[in-house]
Motif scaffolding. Sequence first.
Motif, PDB file in Angstrom:
ATOM      1  N   GLY A  44       0.776  -1.237   0.000  1.00 16.38           N
ATOM      2  CA  GLY A  44       0.000   0.000   0.000  1.00 16.38           C
ATOM      3  C   GLY A  44       0.806   1.285   0.000  1.00 16.38           C
ATOM      4  O   GLY A  44       0.314   2.328   0.404  1.00 16.38           O
ATOM      5  N   VAL A  45       2.061   1.248  -0.445  1.00 17.27           N
ATOM      6  CA  VAL A  45       2.816   2.498  -0.537  1.00 17.27           C
ATOM      7  C   VAL A  45       2.874   3.029  -1.964  1.00 17.27           C
ATOM      8  O   VAL A  45       3.506   4.044  -2.222  1.00 17.27           O
ATOM      9  N   GLY A  46       2.224   2.327  -2.914  1.00 16.81           N
ATOM     10  CA  GLY A  46       2.132   2.860  -4.267  1.00 16.81           C
ATOM     11  C   GLY A  46       3.142   2.285  -5.244  1.00 16.81           C
ATOM     12  O   GLY A  46       3.558   2.965  -6.177  1.00 16.81           O
ATOM     13  N   LYS A  47       3.532   1.033  -5.053  1.00 15.92           N
ATOM     14  CA  LYS A  47       4.501   0.427  -5.969  1.00 15.92           C
ATOM     15  C   LYS A  47       3.859   0.123  -7.321  1.00 15.92           C
ATOM     16  O   LYS A  47       4.377   0.512  -8.378  1.00 15.92           O
ATOM     17  N   THR A  48       2.719  -0.559  -7.264  1.00 11.02           N
ATOM     18  CA  THR A  48       2.030  -0.928  -8.491  1.00 11.02           C
ATOM     19  C   THR A  48       1.583   0.311  -9.255  1.00 11.02           C
ATOM     20  O   THR A  48       1.611   0.356 -10.481  1.00 11.02           O
ATOM     21  N   GLU A  49       1.212   1.310  -8.475  1.00  5.46           N
ATOM     22  CA  GLU A  49       0.716   2.548  -9.074  1.00  5.46           C
ATOM     23  C   GLU A  49       1.766   3.202  -9.984  1.00  5.46           C
ATOM     24  O   GLU A  49       1.426   3.808 -11.000  1.00  5.46           O
ATOM     25  N   VAL A  50       3.031   3.045  -9.627  1.00  3.92           N
ATOM     26  CA  VAL A  50       4.105   3.625 -10.449  1.00  3.92           C
ATOM     27  C   VAL A  50       3.996   3.102 -11.884  1.00  3.92           C
ATOM     28  O   VAL A  50       4.101   3.859 -12.854  1.00  3.92           O
ATOM     29  N   ALA A  51       3.758   1.802 -12.013  1.00  9.88           N
ATOM     30  CA  ALA A  51       3.670   1.207 -13.348  1.00  9.88           C
ATOM     31  C   ALA A  51       2.469   1.764 -14.106  1.00  9.88           C
ATOM     32  O   ALA A  51       2.561   2.106 -15.287  1.00  9.88           O
ATOM     33  N   LYS A  52       1.341   1.868 -13.408  1.00 10.02           N
ATOM     34  CA  LYS A  52       0.131   2.375 -14.072  1.00 10.02           C
ATOM     35  C   LYS A  52       0.346   3.797 -14.561  1.00 10.02           C
ATOM     36  O   LYS A  52       0.007   4.146 -15.699  1.00 10.02           O
ATOM     37  N   VAL A  53       0.935   4.605 -13.691  1.00 11.06           N
ATOM     38  CA  VAL A  53       1.165   6.004 -14.034  1.00 11.06           C
ATOM     39  C   VAL A  53       2.156   6.118 -15.191  1.00 11.06           C
ATOM     40  O   VAL A  53       1.975   6.920 -16.112  1.00 11.06           O
ATOM     41  N   LEU A  54       3.191   5.290 -15.159  1.00 14.99           N
ATOM     42  CA  LEU A  54       4.183   5.337 -16.233  1.00 14.99           C
ATOM     43  C   LEU A  54       3.564   4.995 -17.579  1.00 14.99           C
ATOM     44  O   LEU A  54       3.889   5.590 -18.603  1.00 14.99           O
ATOM     45  N   SER A  55       2.671   4.015 -17.565  1.00 14.66           N
ATOM     46  CA  SER A  55       2.052   3.648 -18.839  1.00 14.66           C
ATOM     47  C   SER A  55       1.224   4.813 -19.367  1.00 14.66           C
ATOM     48  O   SER A  55       1.179   5.066 -20.573  1.00 14.66           O
ATOM     49  N   ALA A  56       0.595   5.550 -18.470  1.00  9.80           N
ATOM     50  CA  ALA A  56      -0.170   6.727 -18.899  1.00  9.80           C
ATOM     51  C   ALA A  56       0.764   7.809 -19.439  1.00  9.80           C
ATOM     52  O   ALA A  56       0.490   8.424 -20.469  1.00  9.80           O
ATOM     53  N   ILE A  57       1.879   8.027 -18.742  1.00  5.14           N
ATOM     54  CA  ILE A  57       2.833   9.064 -19.174  1.00  5.14           C
ATOM     55  C   ILE A  57       3.394   8.736 -20.554  1.00  5.14           C
ATOM     56  O   ILE A  57       3.495   9.589 -21.436  1.00  5.14           O
ATOM     57  N   LEU A  58       3.771   7.475 -20.733  1.00  6.57           N
ATOM     58  CA  LEU A  58       4.406   7.081 -21.988  1.00  6.57           C
ATOM     59  C   LEU A  58       3.397   6.836 -23.094  1.00  6.57           C
ATOM     60  O   LEU A  58       3.759   6.673 -24.259  1.00  6.57           O
ATOM     61  N   GLY A  59       2.122   6.752 -22.712  1.00  4.52           N
ATOM     62  CA  GLY A  59       1.097   6.443 -23.699  1.00  4.52           C
ATOM     63  C   GLY A  59       1.268   5.045 -24.264  1.00  4.52           C
ATOM     64  O   GLY A  59       1.007   4.786 -25.442  1.00  4.52           O
ATOM     65  N   GLU A  60       1.737   4.130 -23.439  1.00  5.69           N
ATOM     66  CA  GLU A  60       1.971   2.754 -23.891  1.00  5.69           C
ATOM     67  C   GLU A  60       1.081   1.783 -23.113  1.00  5.69           C
ATOM     68  O   GLU A  60       0.566   2.103 -22.042  1.00  5.69           O
ATOM     69  N   ASP A  61       0.940   0.581 -23.655  1.00 13.01           N
ATOM     70  CA  ASP A  61       0.149  -0.434 -22.974  1.00 13.01           C
ATOM     71  C   ASP A  61       0.783  -0.816 -21.648  1.00 13.01           C
ATOM     72  O   ASP A  61       2.002  -0.843 -21.525  1.00 13.01           O
ATOM     73  N   LEU A  62      -0.088  -1.132 -20.677  1.00 10.59           N
ATOM     74  CA  LEU A  62       0.394  -1.717 -19.427  1.00 10.59           C
ATOM     75  C   LEU A  62       0.104  -3.213 -19.480  1.00 10.59           C
ATOM     76  O   LEU A  62      -1.043  -3.630 -19.619  1.00 10.59           O
ATOM     77  N   ILE A  63       1.159  -4.001 -19.411  1.00 10.74           N
ATOM     78  CA  ILE A  63       0.983  -5.454 -19.407  1.00 10.74           C
ATOM     79  C   ILE A  63       1.366  -5.956 -18.030  1.00 10.74           C
ATOM     80  O   ILE A  63       2.476  -5.718 -17.562  1.00 10.74           O
ATOM     81  N   ARG A  64       0.416  -6.620 -17.381  1.00 13.40           N
ATOM     82  CA  ARG A  64       0.639  -6.974 -15.982  1.00 13.40           C
ATOM     83  C   ARG A  64       0.736  -8.479 -15.802  1.00 13.40           C
ATOM     84  O   ARG A  64      -0.096  -9.233 -16.282  1.00 13.40           O
ATOM     85  N   LEU A  65       1.770  -8.877 -15.093  1.00  5.77           N
ATOM     86  CA  LEU A  65       1.917 -10.288 -14.729  1.00  5.77           C
ATOM     87  C   LEU A  65       1.848 -10.381 -13.213  1.00  5.77           C
ATOM     88  O   LEU A  65       2.751  -9.929 -12.515  1.00  5.77           O
ATOM     89  N   GLN A  66       0.753 -10.925 -12.711  1.00  2.00           N
ATOM     90  CA  GLN A  66       0.609 -11.102 -11.263  1.00  2.00           C
ATOM     91  C   GLN A  66       1.285 -12.417 -10.885  1.00  2.00           C
ATOM     92  O   GLN A  66       0.969 -13.463 -11.435  1.00  2.00           O
ATOM     93  N   CYS A  67       2.224 -12.365  -9.954  1.00  7.34           N
ATOM     94  CA  CYS A  67       2.963 -13.579  -9.594  1.00  7.34           C
ATOM     95  C   CYS A  67       2.251 -14.351  -8.489  1.00  7.34           C
ATOM     96  O   CYS A  67       1.538 -13.774  -7.675  1.00  7.34           O
ATOM     97  N   PRO A  97      -0.790   0.935   8.509  1.00 13.23           N
ATOM     98  CA  PRO A  97      -1.530   1.280   7.299  1.00 13.23           C
ATOM     99  C   PRO A  97      -0.643   1.971   6.259  1.00 13.23           C
ATOM    100  O   PRO A  97       0.271   2.711   6.618  1.00 13.23           O
ATOM    101  N   GLY A  98      -0.913   1.724   4.988  1.00 13.74           N
ATOM    102  CA  GLY A  98      -0.162   2.364   3.907  1.00 13.74           C
ATOM    103  C   GLY A  98      -0.915   3.566   3.360  1.00 13.74           C
ATOM    104  O   GLY A  98      -1.940   3.983   3.911  1.00 13.74           O
ATOM    105  N   VAL A  99      -0.408   4.092   2.261  1.00 13.42           N
ATOM    106  CA  VAL A  99      -1.050   5.248   1.636  1.00 13.42           C
ATOM    107  C   VAL A  99      -2.417   4.842   1.080  1.00 13.42           C
ATOM    108  O   VAL A  99      -3.378   5.616   1.115  1.00 13.42           O
ATOM    109  N   ALA A 100      -2.505   3.614   0.583  1.00 10.86           N
ATOM    110  CA  ALA A 100      -3.788   3.131   0.063  1.00 10.86           C
ATOM    111  C   ALA A 100      -4.867   3.257   1.131  1.00 10.86           C
ATOM    112  O   ALA A 100      -6.001   3.661   0.847  1.00 10.86           O
ATOM    113  N   GLU A 101      -4.493   2.950   2.380  1.00  8.48           N
ATOM    114  CA  GLU A 101      -5.462   3.045   3.480  1.00  8.48           C
ATOM    115  C   GLU A 101      -5.828   4.507   3.767  1.00  8.48           C
ATOM    116  O   GLU A 101      -6.975   4.806   4.095  1.00  8.48           O
ATOM    117  N   THR A 102      -4.842   5.388   3.653  1.00  2.00           N
ATOM    118  CA  THR A 102      -5.133   6.815   3.857  1.00  2.00           C
ATOM    119  C   THR A 102      -6.211   7.268   2.874  1.00  2.00           C
ATOM    120  O   THR A 102      -7.177   7.938   3.246  1.00  2.00           O
TER     121      THR A 102
END
Lengths: 293, 389
Positions: free
Chosen positions: A45-68, A240-245
């Motif tokens: 909940g500190v925003g790790k996954t969010e970095v990827a989402k935001v980057l895909s928006a910035i770059l205008g590229e697809d976000l491809i997600r592999l959940q392990c 609690p993380g930022v997500a909880e805030t």
Amino acid sequence: MIPQTVDDVQKALEQERYVADRSLAVVVHLALQLGRPLFLEGEAGVGKTEVAKVLSAILGEDLIRLQCYEGLDVSHALYEWDYARQMLAIRLLEANASNAVPEVTDIMSRDYLIARPLLQAIELGAKGRRPVLLIDELDRADEEFEAYLLELLSDFQVTIPEVETVKAIEPPVVIITSNRTREIHDALKRRCIYHWIDYPDYVREVAILRSRAPHVSATLAGDLAKAMAHLRDLELFKPPGVAETLDWASALAVLGAAELSPGVVDETLGVVLKYQEDIARIRAEGVERLIAG
Amino acid sequence: MNGEAFSANLVHFARYLRALGLVVGPETAQDLAAAAGAVGLGNRLDTYEAFKAVATVRVGDRPAFDHAFELFFGTEGITDDSQPDVAFVTRDNRATRASLPTLAGFEADVNDDAEVVADIGGGSYSERLARRDFGMLTQAEREEVRMLIARMIWRPADALSRRWVSDRRGDRPHIRKTFSNLTRPEGDLVPFEYMARRPRRRPLVVIADISGSMELYAEMFLHFIHAAQGRLGRVEAFVFATRLTRVTREMRQRDAAHALGRVSESVQDWSGGTRIGDTLAEFNREWSRRVARGGAVGLVISDGWDTGDPATLDAEMARFARTMYRVVWLNPLAARAGYSPEARGMRTVLPYVDDFLAAASVLDLREVVRMLESLPSKSTSGRLRSVVR
């Protein structure tokens, strides 16, 4: 468009409503410029996954997600043959009963292949694109998968023995996240740019609230951030993380609460804390102390 | 000792004598019982003479008999100072190990017969040491006991990973492999392939008490942890007195003395007071999510002497038990005759413990290792699964 300086990166992140500290902006910039994977570690909940989402928006590229997950293997991460279609093809060949001798390639070509996230990313890369590949919660996968990933991340190339070798022209933007439920092997980390995302300090948490939850007043944002900082100091089982805030801010909005009062805090404690022991402890100490800061 | 246990013991005694190469038939145990009945058990020397008369047929049997008698009935009153301490050679050394249930798992180097003979010669000595409480060892004996611990044999039970691998005996079809068989030219018969979940070593998390009350035992348990680390690989090691220290990395040193040296350097609070509750709290908060995944077995080594808050201990132990696949508690004091868990801390934690084992000697540790060979899942009734004493 790839931001060219650290400042640009920070500004771009902010525009996408991700309030990053300078150190995160630096590592993102490095990852983009050097074409190296970015390894983000930190509590949930500190925003790790969010970095990827935001980057895909910035770059205008697809976000491809592999959940392990434990047991994740090549057929779910890379590619799998489409057995149903292969069976159909075999049947057709039999029905036509032609005099032509069937070839392996009749049922083992790219048409019969299902691309999973890793192959999807490399195939896009082979077309000159630079998608954002998010490998989420790598610590949940087992060591075998890690070893495979190591190989893939070194040359961004996949060989499908029956078909072809696919190679990305430019490496995709790879973001790997880990909650540190176990240590990831050093060899893999060495290929990456490593960054530990900490809980935000008071100022940044207020900024995050103002950016992500604009309906929250400046006073309430301050109070929430103060309460959070207090909670994180308490050595709770699950701080609690930022997500909880942000969840808390939304919960307050739903309840129509414009400020933190003991009653409201007590009612919404379950939004912030997810362990009975932690909740009981805060109640025993008195929820007022969260508001007093 | 009650009559039934005594006769059972006689049966073992007779078997052991046979294993040592004495001429012992199925009737010997009965003969021994009759002899015991005739001379009574009041006088050890009488019993010794009576049993010797029944069980030995030649003078050469004597050293082996003496060794067995000593092992089973103690030393008092039977050792004659004029008797030279001779090593004896057995007819079938392997049978020695195979036949005796209470001594199973003693083996050192099974393949080297010369070695075994020497080993049996010193064997009685080693096995006596193996039975001795760690607290009662002389400095020289401690060295020997360290060797015994290092040589212990580990065959831990594996867990199943979620990874599927090709396996002819598996029960799930391996479509990918079957299809790739289809593309091979030879013949019309396409072998159908199966897969199964791959076994994986179950992680072991050891938390050892090194506080003042454990002083006599701590060193041997650290050797035990080092041996476990070497044999099992996936061992996470922690020690505590007033606070928790992770020593996994230190324990990875190949050489035990070196490893323990590194451990003592990294630990700040050797032999202080004990705060088990706070220690578990720290473990639960900082480490359990990182080291207790994948069905880990939690092994706590402590006498349960706790100077902290009982409520904390109760809550943290409950959480500890919830995260672990199974909780095993080793207590050196429990090996003492007439032990009952009086330490308040021990009483607090017992409801959360699956297996409570006495552990004060090499023999006890072998019992622990054997227990780790078969680990069904945690008991849900909140009752102890096993108590070994």
